[in-house]
Design a protein around this motif. Structure first.
Motif, mmCIF file in Angstrom:
data_model
loop_
_atom_site.group_PDB
_atom_site.id
_atom_site.type_symbol
_atom_site.label_atom_id
_atom_site.label_comp_id
_atom_site.label_asym_id
_atom_site.label_seq_id
_atom_site.Cartn_x
_atom_site.Cartn_y
_atom_site.Cartn_z
ATOM 1 N N ARG A 144 0.839 -1.194 0.000
ATOM 2 C CA ARG A 144 0.000 0.000 0.000
ATOM 3 C C ARG A 144 0.871 1.239 0.000
ATOM 4 O O ARG A 144 2.049 1.183 0.328
ATOM 5 C CB ARG A 144 -0.916 0.010 1.206
ATOM 6 C CG ARG A 144 -0.182 0.243 2.528
ATOM 7 C CD ARG A 144 -1.052 -0.042 3.695
ATOM 8 N NE ARG A 144 -1.646 -1.370 3.532
ATOM 9 C CZ ARG A 144 -2.561 -1.888 4.328
ATOM 10 N NH1 ARG A 144 -2.994 -1.187 5.336
ATOM 11 N NH2 ARG A 144 -3.032 -3.093 4.139
ATOM 12 N N GLU A 146 0.497 5.544 0.958
ATOM 13 C CA GLU A 146 -0.338 6.687 1.321
ATOM 14 C C GLU A 146 0.384 7.962 0.956
ATOM 15 O O GLU A 146 1.614 7.990 0.870
ATOM 16 C CB GLU A 146 -0.623 6.673 2.830
ATOM 17 C CG GLU A 146 -1.677 5.660 3.180
ATOM 18 C CD GLU A 146 -2.054 5.632 4.647
ATOM 19 O OE1 GLU A 146 -1.471 4.806 5.361
ATOM 20 O OE2 GLU A 146 -2.921 6.422 5.041
ATOM 21 N N GLU A 148 0.988 9.646 -1.676
ATOM 22 C CA GLU A 148 1.915 9.671 -2.814
ATOM 23 C C GLU A 148 1.522 10.857 -3.711
ATOM 24 O O GLU A 148 0.336 11.041 -3.995
ATOM 25 C CB GLU A 148 1.790 8.354 -3.592
ATOM 26 C CG GLU A 148 2.783 8.246 -4.721
ATOM 27 C CD GLU A 148 2.617 6.932 -5.496
ATOM 28 O OE1 GLU A 148 3.623 6.273 -5.721
ATOM 29 O OE2 GLU A 148 1.478 6.592 -5.848
ATOM 30 N N ILE A 149 2.506 11.636 -4.120
ATOM 31 C CA ILE A 149 2.187 12.772 -5.003
ATOM 32 C C ILE A 149 2.645 12.430 -6.416
ATOM 33 O O ILE A 149 3.825 12.146 -6.645
ATOM 34 C CB ILE A 149 2.888 14.069 -4.539
ATOM 35 C CG1 ILE A 149 2.593 14.364 -3.049
ATOM 36 C CG2 ILE A 149 2.499 15.252 -5.435
ATOM 37 C CD1 ILE A 149 1.182 14.781 -2.731
ATOM 38 N N VAL A 153 -0.557 15.693 -7.766
ATOM 39 C CA VAL A 153 -1.856 15.259 -7.225
ATOM 40 C C VAL A 153 -1.614 14.156 -6.188
ATOM 41 O O VAL A 153 -0.865 13.206 -6.448
ATOM 42 C CB VAL A 153 -2.754 14.708 -8.358
ATOM 43 C CG1 VAL A 153 -4.069 14.181 -7.796
ATOM 44 C CG2 VAL A 153 -3.009 15.778 -9.402
ATOM 45 N N GLU A 154 -2.227 14.292 -5.013
ATOM 46 C CA GLU A 154 -2.050 13.260 -3.989
ATOM 47 C C GLU A 154 -2.910 12.040 -4.295
ATOM 48 O O GLU A 154 -4.063 12.167 -4.734
ATOM 49 C CB GLU A 154 -2.447 13.797 -2.608
ATOM 50 C CG GLU A 154 -2.193 12.759 -1.511
ATOM 51 C CD GLU A 154 -2.499 13.267 -0.107
ATOM 52 O OE1 GLU A 154 -2.733 14.473 0.064
ATOM 53 O OE2 GLU A 154 -2.506 12.421 0.810
ATOM 54 N N ARG A 155 -2.345 10.847 -4.080
ATOM 55 C CA ARG A 155 -3.138 9.630 -4.259
ATOM 56 C C ARG A 155 -2.695 8.565 -3.256
ATOM 57 O O ARG A 155 -1.668 8.731 -2.574
ATOM 58 C CB ARG A 155 -3.027 9.097 -5.690
ATOM 59 C CG ARG A 155 -1.652 8.619 -6.050
ATOM 60 C CD ARG A 155 -1.611 8.097 -7.479
ATOM 61 N NE ARG A 155 -0.414 7.283 -7.679
ATOM 62 C CZ ARG A 155 -0.110 6.671 -8.809
ATOM 63 N NH1 ARG A 155 -0.902 6.808 -9.862
ATOM 64 N NH2 ARG A 155 0.976 5.945 -8.915
ATOM 65 N N ALA A 156 -3.452 7.500 -3.161
ATOM 66 C CA ALA A 156 -3.118 6.389 -2.259
ATOM 67 C C ALA A 156 -3.598 5.108 -2.916
ATOM 68 O O ALA A 156 -4.509 5.146 -3.748
ATOM 69 C CB ALA A 156 -3.812 6.572 -0.918
ATOM 70 N N TYR A 157 -2.966 3.976 -2.579
ATOM 71 C CA TYR A 157 -3.476 2.716 -3.119
ATOM 72 C C TYR A 157 -3.244 1.557 -2.152
ATOM 73 O O TYR A 157 -2.377 1.605 -1.288
ATOM 74 C CB TYR A 157 -2.865 2.378 -4.489
ATOM 75 C CG TYR A 157 -1.366 2.183 -4.493
ATOM 76 C CD1 TYR A 157 -0.530 3.204 -4.925
ATOM 77 C CD2 TYR A 157 -0.788 0.981 -4.091
ATOM 78 C CE1 TYR A 157 0.843 3.038 -4.946
ATOM 79 C CE2 TYR A 157 0.581 0.802 -4.113
ATOM 80 C CZ TYR A 157 1.398 1.839 -4.542
ATOM 81 O OH TYR A 157 2.753 1.668 -4.552
#
Ligand code: NAD
Length: 354
Positions: A144, A146, A148-149, A153-157
């Motif tokens: 995973r 958290e 992440e730019i 743009v910030e994202r998470a997976y």
């Protein structure tokens, strides 16, 4: 001898495990199972005594035992402890330490209690199903990221990963459980979208060849969620991954109407673990009003899955059925016109019906 470690834990855990042990002692005398009980601490009670929610000695004793019967942990007085000292940490430690890979949650609708179900009586009457959930893999444990730019743009997976041996292990538990019941297995996945689900489905179909006596079908998880609400009677055993199982088992638990009645088992690589689905209920602890039936039915599962004592398990389940059919009710399931009983009376009445 068969050694059972009993971990009462906190709150009503102490009362309901005492009830279940009494029932197990009675059944042992009848079926000659050679049960031996040893009590150990975990949760807030263990923190107060030893400064640790899961003393190493408790975990070691569980690893060496034939089965573990657990009450519940938690309580307000421990809520402000650092995370690694909190009572719930004991449960995580036990799950990890015992390699508990499969969670079994039976859901049975008792005709005597059918008015407590939020669903229409004619829909749920006769429902009796078992959810087998994978507990240590899938998206809850995959890689995973958290915060992440990417391109500003910030994202998470999170990642759903299942290997063939992981799927085989839980699906085998599903098939073996179905063999002990009505011999129908429903595998739940999202194979129309997810690669991990397509592998899951292939493994189920391959393994089905070894279980010609078990009828197998597949449902997408969205349809399974709907079917549980509109026609729960169609299910015998449902086998599924960690996240789908998490959601479906909570959905299914409301069909029966009372959490005080619901047992569970977590099957381990070393030792298996049996506990009611409810928590330590501090609001009613020490008052002799907790419903012990969820723990008593967990003890029946212990006999079935860890000791292969099917007749003894069924005798306990029949005694609980009879107690309800005879009109006895603990406070959580009480309605006017029935006989109100406390934890201790419920235990005596069930023992008398064994
Ligand atoms: P809970 O399940 O303890 O109680 C929810 C409600 O159901 C309460 O009103 C309670 O009185 C009632 N209830 C629960 N079991 C009952 C029974 N056997 N008979 C009659 N009534 C019953 O959940 P909660 O209140 O959210 O949590 C209380 C504590 O338990 C918290 O510290 C929580 O962290 C812990 N907890 C532990 C476990 C576990 O040990 N496996 C699971 C859930 C919650």
């Amino acid at each position: 001898m068969k050694k059972i470690i009993v971990i009462p834990g906190d709150g009503i855990g102490k009362e309901v495990t005492a009830s279940a042990v009494e029932v197990l002692k009675k059944i042992d005398a009848k079926f000659n199972l050679g049960l031996e009980f040893e009590e150990r601490d975990a949760g807030g009670t263990a923190y107060d005594k030893f400064g640790e929610p899961l003393p190493a000695e408790t975990l070691d004793a569980c690893k060496a035992a034939d089965a573990v019967l657990f009450g519940a942990v938690g309580g307000k007085q421990w809520d402000n402890l650092p995370v690694d000292k909190r009572p719930e940490k004991a449960l995580f430690g036990l799950r990890k330490g015992l390699g508990l890979y499969g969670n079994l949650r039976p859901v049975k609708v008792y005709d005597a209690l059918i008015d407590g179900s939020p669903l229409k009586p004619e829909l749920v009457s006769g429902s009796d199903l078992l959810i087998v959930r994978e507990l240590v893999g899938g998206i809850y444990f995959g890689p995973r990221r958290e915060a992440e730019i990417v391109d500003g743009v910030e994202r998470a997976y999170d990642t759903e990963i299942y290997s063939v041996p992981e799927i085989e292990r839980i699906v085998k538990l599903g098939f073996d459980s179905a063999r002990k019941r009505r011999k129908k297995l429903t595998s739940v996945d999202k194979a129309n979208v997810l690669a991990s689900s397509r592998l899951w489905r292939r493994v189920v179909n391959d393994m089905a060849k070894n279980y010609p006596d078990v009828e197998v079908n597949h449902l997408y998880v969205d349809n399974a969620a709907m079917q549980l609400a509109v026609n729960p009677k169609q299910f015998d055993v449902i086998v599924t991954g960690n996240m789908f199982g998490d959601i479906l088992s909570d959905e299914a638990s409301v069909i029966g109407g009372s959490i005080g009645l619901m047992p569970s088992a977590s099957i381990g690589e070393l030792t298996s673990f049996y506990e009611p689905i409810h928590g330590s209920a501090p609001d009613i602890a020490g008052k002799n009003i907790a419903n012990p039936m969820g723990t008593i039915l967990s003890a029946a599962m212990l006999l079935r899955y860890s000791l292969n004592a099917e007749n003894a398990a069924q005798a306990i389940e029949a005694a609980v059925d009879k107690t309800l059919a005879d009109g006895y009710r603990t406070a959580d399931i009480y309605q006017d016109g029935f006989k109100k009983i406390g934890t201790k009376e419920a235990t005596e009445i069930i023992c008398a019906r064994l």
